[in-house]
Scaffold this motif. Sequence first.
Motif, PDB file in Angstrom:
ATOM      1  N   ALA A  35      -2.395   5.138   7.003  1.00 47.17           N
ATOM      2  CA  ALA A  35      -2.266   3.842   6.338  1.00 47.17           C
ATOM      3  C   ALA A  35      -1.657   3.970   4.784  1.00 47.17           C
ATOM      4  N   PHE A  36      -2.342   4.817   4.141  1.00 47.59           N
ATOM      5  CA  PHE A  36      -1.813   5.098   2.577  1.00 47.59           C
ATOM      6  C   PHE A  36      -0.622   5.474   2.729  1.00 47.59           C
ATOM      7  N   THR A  37      -0.018   6.520   3.489  1.00 53.02           N
ATOM      8  CA  THR A  37       1.210   6.937   3.440  1.00 53.02           C
ATOM      9  C   THR A  37       2.420   5.797   3.847  1.00 53.02           C
ATOM     10  N   LEU A  52       5.570  -8.103  -1.504  1.00 49.53           N
ATOM     11  CA  LEU A  52       4.182  -9.016  -1.301  1.00 49.53           C
ATOM     12  C   LEU A  52       3.421  -7.902  -0.308  1.00 49.53           C
ATOM     13  N   GLU A  53       4.061  -7.774   0.862  1.00 50.88           N
ATOM     14  CA  GLU A  53       3.216  -7.047   2.284  1.00 50.88           C
ATOM     15  C   GLU A  53       2.866  -5.895   1.760  1.00 50.88           C
ATOM     16  N   ALA A  54       3.786  -5.160   1.073  1.00 48.88           N
ATOM     17  CA  ALA A  54       3.596  -3.776   0.585  1.00 48.88           C
ATOM     18  C   ALA A  54       2.411  -3.801  -0.211  1.00 48.88           C
ATOM     19  N   SER A  55       2.281  -4.453  -1.172  1.00 46.47           N
ATOM     20  CA  SER A  55       1.212  -4.488  -2.286  1.00 46.47           C
ATOM     21  C   SER A  55      -0.056  -5.007  -1.587  1.00 46.47           C
ATOM     22  N   LEU A  56      -0.100  -5.913  -0.584  1.00 43.15           N
ATOM     23  CA  LEU A  56      -1.416  -6.125   0.055  1.00 43.15           C
ATOM     24  C   LEU A  56      -1.897  -4.877   1.141  1.00 43.15           C
ATOM     25  N   ALA A  57      -0.854  -4.162   1.597  1.00 43.72           N
ATOM     26  CA  ALA A  57      -1.125  -3.201   2.516  1.00 43.72           C
ATOM     27  C   ALA A  57      -1.695  -2.124   1.645  1.00 43.72           C
ATOM     28  N   MET A  58      -1.370  -1.776   0.373  1.00 42.69           N
ATOM     29  CA  MET A  58      -1.756  -0.857  -0.487  1.00 42.69           C
ATOM     30  C   MET A  58      -3.237  -1.422  -1.053  1.00 42.69           C
ATOM     31  N   ALA A  59      -3.412  -2.621  -1.456  1.00 43.13           N
ATOM     32  CA  ALA A  59      -4.599  -3.059  -1.745  1.00 43.13           C
ATOM     33  C   ALA A  59      -5.639  -3.071  -0.700  1.00 43.13           C
ATOM     34  N   ASP A  60      -5.362  -3.344   0.356  1.00 47.39           N
ATOM     35  CA  ASP A  60      -6.253  -3.196   1.598  1.00 47.39           C
ATOM     36  C   ASP A  60      -6.749  -1.669   1.638  1.00 47.39           C
ATOM     37  N   LEU A  72       3.027  -1.463   9.335  1.00 51.32           N
ATOM     38  CA  LEU A  72       2.373  -0.165  10.227  1.00 51.32           C
ATOM     39  C   LEU A  72       1.327   0.232   9.356  1.00 51.32           C
ATOM     40  N   GLY A  73       1.286   0.074   8.151  1.00 46.69           N
ATOM     41  CA  GLY A  73       0.118   0.648   7.290  1.00 46.69           C
ATOM     42  C   GLY A  73      -1.077  -0.097   7.436  1.00 46.69           C
ATOM     43  N   GLN A  74      -0.908  -1.458   7.674  1.00 45.76           N
ATOM     44  CA  GLN A  74      -1.924  -2.292   7.784  1.00 45.76           C
ATOM     45  C   GLN A  74      -2.761  -2.101   9.457  1.00 45.76           C
ATOM     46  N   SER A  75      -1.729  -1.779  10.386  1.00 42.73           N
ATOM     47  CA  SER A  75      -2.165  -1.545  11.646  1.00 42.73           C
ATOM     48  C   SER A  75      -2.824  -0.316  11.845  1.00 42.73           C
ATOM     49  N   LYS A  76      -2.666   0.923  11.037  1.00 43.63           N
ATOM     50  CA  LYS A  76      -3.349   2.111  10.817  1.00 43.63           C
ATOM     51  C   LYS A  76      -4.817   1.766  10.202  1.00 43.63           C
ATOM     52  N   LEU A  77      -4.470   0.956   9.264  1.00 39.86           N
ATOM     53  CA  LEU A  77      -5.885   0.739   8.452  1.00 39.86           C
ATOM     54  C   LEU A  77      -6.881   0.077   9.519  1.00 39.86           C
ATOM     55  N   ASN A  78      -6.386  -0.915  10.095  1.00 36.54           N
ATOM     56  CA  ASN A  78      -7.254  -1.771  11.265  1.00 36.54           C
ATOM     57  C   ASN A  78      -7.770  -0.776  12.285  1.00 36.54           C
ATOM     58  N   LEU A  79      -7.027   0.153  12.544  1.00 33.05           N
ATOM     59  CA  LEU A  79      -7.613   1.251  13.551  1.00 33.05           C
ATOM     60  C   LEU A  79      -8.405   2.059  12.845  1.00 33.05           C
TER      61      LEU A  79
END
Length: 219
Positions: free
Chosen positions: A60-62, A75-83, A9-16
């Motif tokens: 996205a951060f939240t 891994l997914e959480a680390s990458l979402a926050m890294a992005d 969900l974080g990645q999706s928000k960041l893409n938006l």
Amino acid sequence: ENAIGFALLGQSKLNLAENKLFGLEMRAKRLKELAVPERQALQQEISSTEADMNRLSEEAFTNAKKALELDPQSLEASLAMADYYRFKSSPEPMKQLLERAKAAQSDLPELAYVLGSQSMGDPALREVTIKQFLDVLSSLPQMQRARFKLAQIYLADNENDKATTQLEAILKAVPEHERAKLLLESMKPKEEAPAAPQDKPTFAQLLSRAERLRNNDQA
């Protein structure tokens, strides 16, 4: 509650949020071409879009933070926050999270995506960045955000045919992809406005010009 779900969900928000950023950049290019009233209206659009972008990036951060709280080793959480940190131009926390992800699984396509997104502004890393996005697409051809960034790199290097190929592939898979439509449209050559028709001089005007030229010759 699921860490992977929050990360996605974080990645999706960041893409938006990145969609909004692209819209900001396209509108900013138009500002100089407009008269004052139109410029003011567009500036209001820009302010509204910027507010939306900031709201989405905070969402996205939240979500990435929640994912890490649920599973610090994810891994997914680390990458979402890294992005997220990549988007916010905060390299130090991004690098720490990417190193953790690399140590766990160095060939993860999502990792290559974040690394490519981070380096795409550096001309010295152009070939490396292109390879990273191509590696992503070989594993995840449906990741249109990677394909779009690849198109941006090609376009920046004036490789319009390659950029067009990537953008058309996006629109074939996702016909409503707004960023791909806008970028493809921006590549079309601008039509020059037709010259205003000029009135033909009258016979009296022609005689007057001829008289002036004769007088100049005699001066």
